[in-house]
Design an enzyme around this catalytic site. Structure first.
Site, PDB file in Angstrom:
ATOM      1  N   HIS A   1      42.257  49.149  43.013  1.00 19.55           N
ATOM      2  CA  HIS A   1      42.439  48.386  41.771  1.00 19.55           C
ATOM      3  C   HIS A   1      42.149  49.336  40.613  1.00 19.55           C
ATOM      4  CE1 HIS A   1      41.575  44.735  44.457  1.00 19.55           C
ATOM      5  NE2 HIS A   1      42.863  44.778  44.202  1.00 19.55           N
TER       6      HIS A   1
ATOM      7  N   GLU B   1      38.805  49.244  38.387  1.00 15.67           N
ATOM      8  CA  GLU B   1      37.468  49.185  38.999  1.00 15.67           C
ATOM      9  C   GLU B   1      36.949  50.620  39.033  1.00 15.67           C
ATOM     10  OE1 GLU B   1      37.716  46.739  42.558  1.00 15.67           O
ATOM     11  OE2 GLU B   1      38.800  45.184  41.451  1.00 15.67           O
TER      12      GLU B   1
ATOM     13  N   HIS C   1      35.312  49.264  45.690  1.00 21.33           N
ATOM     14  CA  HIS C   1      35.678  48.210  44.733  1.00 21.33           C
ATOM     15  C   HIS C   1      34.499  47.831  43.850  1.00 21.33           C
ATOM     16  CE1 HIS C   1      39.685  47.030  46.299  1.00 21.33           C
ATOM     17  NE2 HIS C   1      39.225  47.571  47.406  1.00 21.33           N
TER      18      HIS C   1
ATOM     19  N   GLU D   1      31.968  46.838  48.028  1.00 15.00           N
ATOM     20  CA  GLU D   1      32.157  46.075  46.788  1.00 15.00           C
ATOM     21  C   GLU D   1      30.834  46.064  46.042  1.00 15.00           C
ATOM     22  OE1 GLU D   1      34.350  44.156  44.337  1.00 15.00           O
ATOM     23  OE2 GLU D   1      35.225  43.574  46.273  1.00 15.00           O
TER      24      GLU D   1
END
Lengths: 335, 335
Positions: free
Chosen positions: A22, A25, A121, A183
């Protein structure tokens, strides 16, 4: 019983660390760039490596524009169906890119795929550091998680399990033989916070250290791990005509990821000030509370059931075992 | 002396409350939408209003796409030069929109402009609620600020002064006779946090209450206000070739907006772990620390000098005063 013997698993020769899946990020983007710089220096010193680590900037066009994606969410493009679907002049950029990555790191499901994919992430939710995986019995992922928990006592760590079949698995990390998303939050998209970057850097380093430790023939002791399995998702309340949201996550729930949500606890506060409550019958653990990128997906928060999983001691197979026992251990892993 | 007499100022008949000047700053967007809904109800009840309040969604196309802007930053388009420049088929959307808004709320600098513009913004920086204005002697803005401080004791409130001439002033709030941005954070762009939304809603309500109080002929007592005047900005350290940033805001500085920064205090932490320090000679107050939208503008943080400003007691002019004394009070305001 699994705790009574040592499970032997194939060597993890090739590991991929991916950032910028992404493009907004930022921790993973700057970390991969930093590791590439450091590698350049190391390669000049011609040192040898116990593990081959591929460093990948997954969606360079989105990174350049500091957007999550250009045409469609890259991290939903790695199903077998999408990877093998038809292509044309109007195929979205991310679908083209997912095939390039599948060629580079996979092909998904094949013996040629990399052994482990760690995809980096960030989230705007207050989730600390989470490993997210499709399996609750991938001993490699679970052992890496336990190693990180021990090495990073100051960072809240959780293991999230998305119960999705191999066929339906959609994210970049599903291309490896083993894989997970790392994450970390809270961090606004488009922003890099030094503490979040530093935690991610440490997480990746400890992961690589554990892989080296494992590949060198050491036994990793068995034990227990808490696994959060996603069971439910809630959308925001919305206006039936405009589809605009009409409420925000309740201030008593905001930032309380992984704190048990009980029936009748506040869930949302409408923009006119009314409190809406959790009407479920079962207390569950909320996470991805108010994640920025999930507004468009219709997810205000996810809910998980927590379960304690016993993981066996493991060690790497000897070359001999690898040749003779591959079939047996594969079926044991799938139990 | 100003504190010894009451300064009389023209009535604030027309106030504009604007949200969505940046299409991903969600509190103002949802607040304006909510106020429009409430107004619809009130209008059905046919109540009368002491103040005429215009509710404006400034950049509807950017709001729809949940992006800061489509072509260029709308909130930099309100200089006299941009508002009166040439137009063509390739004129950016925001320049076209700035002229529509100038027609609706201005024209800037003319007697027909609205009396007060309150433009709603969010920041990823930990700034609490700030009023940002081009003037440190606009008694209307400063009295509104003092009123908010008294009414909202739980919210950290600051008054920021950008020392920019009327000619060079560039933001939407500069279109009104008086104007300020109401900036609240921390909130990630693209996200709405209930506590931030609620603070903004209260801020706007208290502002409108004060305007009604003022228009009704009541005296607002004088007193002191701390004004933070922006004097300096720092960019992130960057790679000379790629222009990529090479450091993040130091963890000891992150989130410490309006905490005095001393010479040799940590400023940045490079991605390889090195600390870079503040080399200025003067202790100053940092703000807009690590604001998402300012990466592309080359601003990692801004620094302000704090000064105590004495503001006089004020009341609204009577109709008679308004006719006979307009000239005198205008020059007094400009002192």
């Amino acid at each position: 019983m699994a705790s009574m013997h040592v499970v032997c698993l194939p060597r993890l020769s090739r590991v991929a660390v991916c950032g910028g899946t992404h493009g907004n990020e930022m921790s993973g983007i700057y970390l991969v760039k930093e590791l590439l710089k450091a590698r350049k220096k190391v390669m000049e010193d011609e040192e040898e490596k116990p593990v081959s680590v591929m460093l990948v900037l997954s969606n360079p066009r989105a990174v350049q524009q500091c957007r999550r994606y250009i045409d469609t969410d890259l991290n939903r493009c790695f199903t077998h169906a999408t990877l093998s679907g038809p292509m044309s002049d109007t195929t979205p950029y991310e679908i083209i890119r997912s095939r390039e990555l599948n060629t580079m790191l996979g092909p998904k499901g094949s013996p040629g795929a990399v052994d482990l994919v760690c995809d980096l992430h960030n989230t705007t939710a207050n989730m600390g550091l989470c490993l997210i995986s499709y399996s609750d019995c991938d001993w490699i992922c679970l052992h890496i998680f336990r190693h990180l928990q021990r090495q990073m006592p100051d960072v809240p760590l959780r293991y999230i399990h998305f119960d999705v079949s191999n066929k339906e698995s959609y994210s970049l990390d599903s291309v490896g033989k083993h894989g997970f998303a790392m994450e970390i939050g809270p961090q606004p998209h488009g922003v890099v916070r030094s503490n979040v970057y530093t935690a991610m850097k440490a997480g990746v380093q400890h992961m690589l250290d554990w892989v080296s430790f494992f590949n060198s023939g050491n036994v990793s002791e068995g034990g227990f791990v808490d696994v959060f399995t996603m069971v439910k998702r809630f959308d925001y309340p919305r206006d039936s005509e405009t589809h605009d949201i009409t409420a925000a996550v309740h201030p008593q729930l905001q930032d309380r990821d992984f704190c048990l949500l009980h029936p009748e606890d506040p869930l949302f506060q409408t923009f006119s000030g009314e409190t809406l409550r959790y009407k479920g019958k079962e207390p569950l653990y909320p996470f991805f509370i108010n994640e920025c990128a999930y507004y468009e997906k219709g997810i205000a928060l996810s809910l998980a059931r927590k379960r304690r999983v016993m993981i066996p001691a493991i060690r790497v197979q000897t070359e001999q075992e690898e040749q003779s026992n591959e079939q047996r251990f594969t079926s044991e892993e799938e139990e």
